[in-house]
Scaffold this motif. Structure first.
Motif, PDB file in Angstrom:
ATOM      1  N   ARG A 217       0.800  -1.218   0.000  1.00  0.00           N
ATOM      2  CA  ARG A 217       0.000   0.000   0.000  1.00  0.00           C
ATOM      3  C   ARG A 217       0.836   1.273   0.000  1.00  0.00           C
ATOM      4  O   ARG A 217       0.298   2.374  -0.060  1.00  0.00           O
ATOM      5  N   GLY A 218       2.154   1.113   0.070  1.00  0.00           N
ATOM      6  CA  GLY A 218       3.015   2.283   0.113  1.00  0.00           C
ATOM      7  C   GLY A 218       3.524   2.685  -1.262  1.00  0.00           C
ATOM      8  O   GLY A 218       2.999   2.281  -2.292  1.00  0.00           O
ATOM      9  N   ARG A 219       4.584   3.510  -1.242  1.00  0.00           N
ATOM     10  CA  ARG A 219       5.250   3.950  -2.469  1.00  0.00           C
ATOM     11  C   ARG A 219       6.570   3.189  -2.619  1.00  0.00           C
ATOM     12  O   ARG A 219       7.178   2.795  -1.628  1.00  0.00           O
ATOM     13  N   ASP A 220       7.014   3.021  -3.855  1.00  0.00           N
ATOM     14  CA  ASP A 220       8.277   2.313  -4.091  1.00  0.00           C
ATOM     15  C   ASP A 220       9.428   2.960  -3.328  1.00  0.00           C
ATOM     16  O   ASP A 220      10.359   2.272  -2.889  1.00  0.00           O
ATOM     17  N   SER A 221       9.371   4.282  -3.159  1.00  0.00           N
ATOM     18  CA  SER A 221      10.446   4.999  -2.474  1.00  0.00           C
ATOM     19  C   SER A 221      10.555   4.610  -0.996  1.00  0.00           C
ATOM     20  O   SER A 221      11.581   4.866  -0.356  1.00  0.00           O
ATOM     21  N   GLU A 222       9.509   3.976  -0.444  1.00  0.00           N
ATOM     22  CA  GLU A 222       9.542   3.555   0.951  1.00  0.00           C
ATOM     23  C   GLU A 222      10.289   2.236   1.130  1.00  0.00           C
ATOM     24  O   GLU A 222      10.646   1.869   2.256  1.00  0.00           O
ATOM     25  N   ILE A 223      10.524   1.521   0.044  1.00  0.00           N
ATOM     26  CA  ILE A 223      11.231   0.245   0.131  1.00  0.00           C
ATOM     27  C   ILE A 223      12.719   0.518   0.317  1.00  0.00           C
ATOM     28  O   ILE A 223      13.347   1.212  -0.476  1.00  0.00           O
ATOM     29  N   ASN A 224      13.273  -0.024   1.394  1.00  0.00           N
ATOM     30  CA  ASN A 224      14.664   0.235   1.753  1.00  0.00           C
ATOM     31  C   ASN A 224      15.342  -1.079   2.127  1.00  0.00           C
ATOM     32  O   ASN A 224      15.000  -1.697   3.135  1.00  0.00           O
ATOM     33  N   LEU A 225      16.281  -1.500   1.310  1.00  0.00           N
ATOM     34  CA  LEU A 225      16.979  -2.767   1.566  1.00  0.00           C
ATOM     35  C   LEU A 225      18.100  -2.625   2.585  1.00  0.00           C
ATOM     36  O   LEU A 225      18.576  -3.632   3.123  1.00  0.00           O
ATOM     37  N   ALA A 226      18.525  -1.381   2.859  1.00  0.00           N
ATOM     38  CA  ALA A 226      19.635  -1.149   3.790  1.00  0.00           C
ATOM     39  C   ALA A 226      19.120  -1.102   5.221  1.00  0.00           C
ATOM     40  O   ALA A 226      19.169  -0.075   5.900  1.00  0.00           O
ATOM     41  N   THR A 227      18.595  -2.237   5.680  1.00  0.00           N
ATOM     42  CA  THR A 227      18.068  -2.340   7.041  1.00  0.00           C
ATOM     43  C   THR A 227      19.123  -2.968   7.951  1.00  0.00           C
ATOM     44  O   THR A 227      20.129  -3.503   7.471  1.00  0.00           O
ATOM     45  N   PRO A 228      18.916  -2.931   9.272  1.00  0.00           N
ATOM     46  CA  PRO A 228      19.871  -3.590  10.177  1.00  0.00           C
ATOM     47  C   PRO A 228      19.989  -5.092   9.922  1.00  0.00           C
ATOM     48  O   PRO A 228      20.968  -5.719  10.319  1.00  0.00           O
ATOM     49  N   HIS A 229      18.965  -5.674   9.263  1.00  0.00           N
ATOM     50  CA  HIS A 229      18.988  -7.107   8.950  1.00  0.00           C
ATOM     51  C   HIS A 229      19.089  -7.312   7.440  1.00  0.00           C
ATOM     52  O   HIS A 229      18.458  -8.207   6.878  1.00  0.00           O
ATOM     53  N   SER A 230      19.892  -6.502   6.792  1.00  0.00           N
ATOM     54  CA  SER A 230      19.952  -6.481   5.332  1.00  0.00           C
ATOM     55  C   SER A 230      20.276  -7.855   4.743  1.00  0.00           C
ATOM     56  O   SER A 230      21.233  -8.512   5.154  1.00  0.00           O
ATOM     57  N   GLU A 231      19.453  -8.288   3.771  1.00  0.00           N
ATOM     58  CA  GLU A 231      19.654  -9.585   3.117  1.00  0.00           C
ATOM     59  C   GLU A 231      19.697  -9.481   1.606  1.00  0.00           C
ATOM     60  O   GLU A 231      20.097 -10.438   0.945  1.00  0.00           O
ATOM     61  N   PHE A 232      19.292  -8.340   1.052  1.00  0.00           N
ATOM     62  CA  PHE A 232      19.174  -8.210  -0.392  1.00  0.00           C
ATOM     63  C   PHE A 232      20.040  -7.075  -0.927  1.00  0.00           C
ATOM     64  O   PHE A 232      20.285  -6.082  -0.252  1.00  0.00           O
ATOM     65  N   SER A 233      20.473  -7.233  -2.186  1.00  0.00           N
ATOM     66  CA  SER A 233      21.291  -6.205  -2.835  1.00  0.00           C
ATOM     67  C   SER A 233      20.504  -5.418  -3.875  1.00  0.00           C
ATOM     68  O   SER A 233      20.901  -4.317  -4.250  1.00  0.00           O
ATOM     69  N   ASP A 234      19.404  -5.974  -4.360  1.00  0.00           N
ATOM     70  CA  ASP A 234      18.614  -5.326  -5.409  1.00  0.00           C
ATOM     71  C   ASP A 234      17.203  -5.883  -5.373  1.00  0.00           C
ATOM     72  O   ASP A 234      16.970  -6.966  -4.834  1.00  0.00           O
ATOM     73  N   TRP A 235      16.249  -5.121  -5.938  1.00  0.00           N
ATOM     74  CA  TRP A 235      14.874  -5.608  -5.967  1.00  0.00           C
ATOM     75  C   TRP A 235      14.172  -5.113  -7.222  1.00  0.00           C
ATOM     76  O   TRP A 235      14.626  -4.192  -7.883  1.00  0.00           O
ATOM     77  N   ARG A 236      13.035  -5.741  -7.541  1.00  0.00           N
ATOM     78  CA  ARG A 236      12.249  -5.363  -8.709  1.00  0.00           C
ATOM     79  C   ARG A 236      10.835  -5.905  -8.561  1.00  0.00           C
ATOM     80  O   ARG A 236      10.574  -6.789  -7.745  1.00  0.00           O
TER      81      ARG A 236
END
Length: 234
Positions: free
Chosen positions: A171-190
């Motif tokens: 329900r959010g915007r793409d700009s809200e998606i942030n992979l650089a979290t304290p539990h980061s597991e991903f390098s890219d998304w689509r």
């Protein structure tokens, strides 16, 4: 004669849901502790409210609980996250032990309800859980690690995972998606068409993803459009 108080619907929506005979039957079959489950529902609602996020409707809350670990299968959840166009969120893993793209997923912590785990995994992996639950898988789905990975991941404790899957609408915007979290597991998304997802995943998870798409694929439609009944597995 005084009216039986049991005939009076409770004011609390959670209590009303738990009073439903069908819900009680399912919970009894799954050996769910009613008080513990009600407390988990209220905690989910409280946390979302504290973050200023919409509280999930009671009818969207999953009743199923985590099964006991069996045959060294790790209890886990998976999320098929759809955008408003009906595309599926996939991300590329950081580690190369399991190189490839995947949908969000993760283990269930002791005492944690599957839906709670799914929302937590979204926050930890993509930085937001602003999503509405559309459906829950009818059963737990399993996959096994290939022989060369057994003993190399999860501290060598598990031979695979048994997962409860949820379909959710972002329900959010793409700009809200942030992979650089304290539990980061991903390098890219689509966002990817649902039909392309099995081709992006590592081989040993492909059958699992085909099963997920068989159950949820009919939901991969633009927001507001009626699901394609022809694509439903029901």
């Amino acid at each position: 004669m005084a009216k039986d108080s049991a005939e009076t619907p409770p004011n609390d929506p959670i209590e009303a849901m738990l009073a439903d005979p069908l819900v009680r039957a399912v919970m009894a079959a799954d050996r769910v502790d009613t008080n513990q489950f009600a407390a988990q529902l209220r905690e989910i609602a409280r946390r979302r409210q504290a973050l200023g996020q919409p509280v999930l409707p009671v009818e969207d809350i999953a009743v199923s609980q985590t099964p006991a670990a069996e045959g060294r299968y790790r209890p886990a959840v998976g999320i098929m996250l759809l955008n408003r166009q009906g595309e599926v969120f996939v991300a590329r893993r950081l580690n190369r032990v399991q190189d490839g793209w995947q949908m969000p997923q993760g283990g269930i912590e002791p005492g944690e309800a599957p839906l709670h785990a799914a929302l937590r995994e979204l926050r930890e992996e993509i930085g937001t859980d602003d999503a509405a639950v559309i459906a829950e898988s009818r059963s737990w789905m399993r996959y096994e690690l290939p022989a060369h990975l057994v003993g190399q991941v999860w501290g060598g404790r598990w031979r695979g995972q048994q997962q409860k899957w949820f379909a959710m609408r972002f329900r959010g915007r793409d700009s809200e998606i942030n992979l650089a979290t304290p539990h980061s597991e991903f390098s890219d998304w689509r966002w990817a068409p649902a039909a392309r997802v099995p081709d992006l995943i590592v081989g040993f998870k492909r059958q699992l993803y085909l099963a997920v798409l068989q159950e949820f694929g009919h939901l991969a439609t633009p927001d507001g459009a009626a699901p394609d009944a022809a694509g439903s597995s029901s």
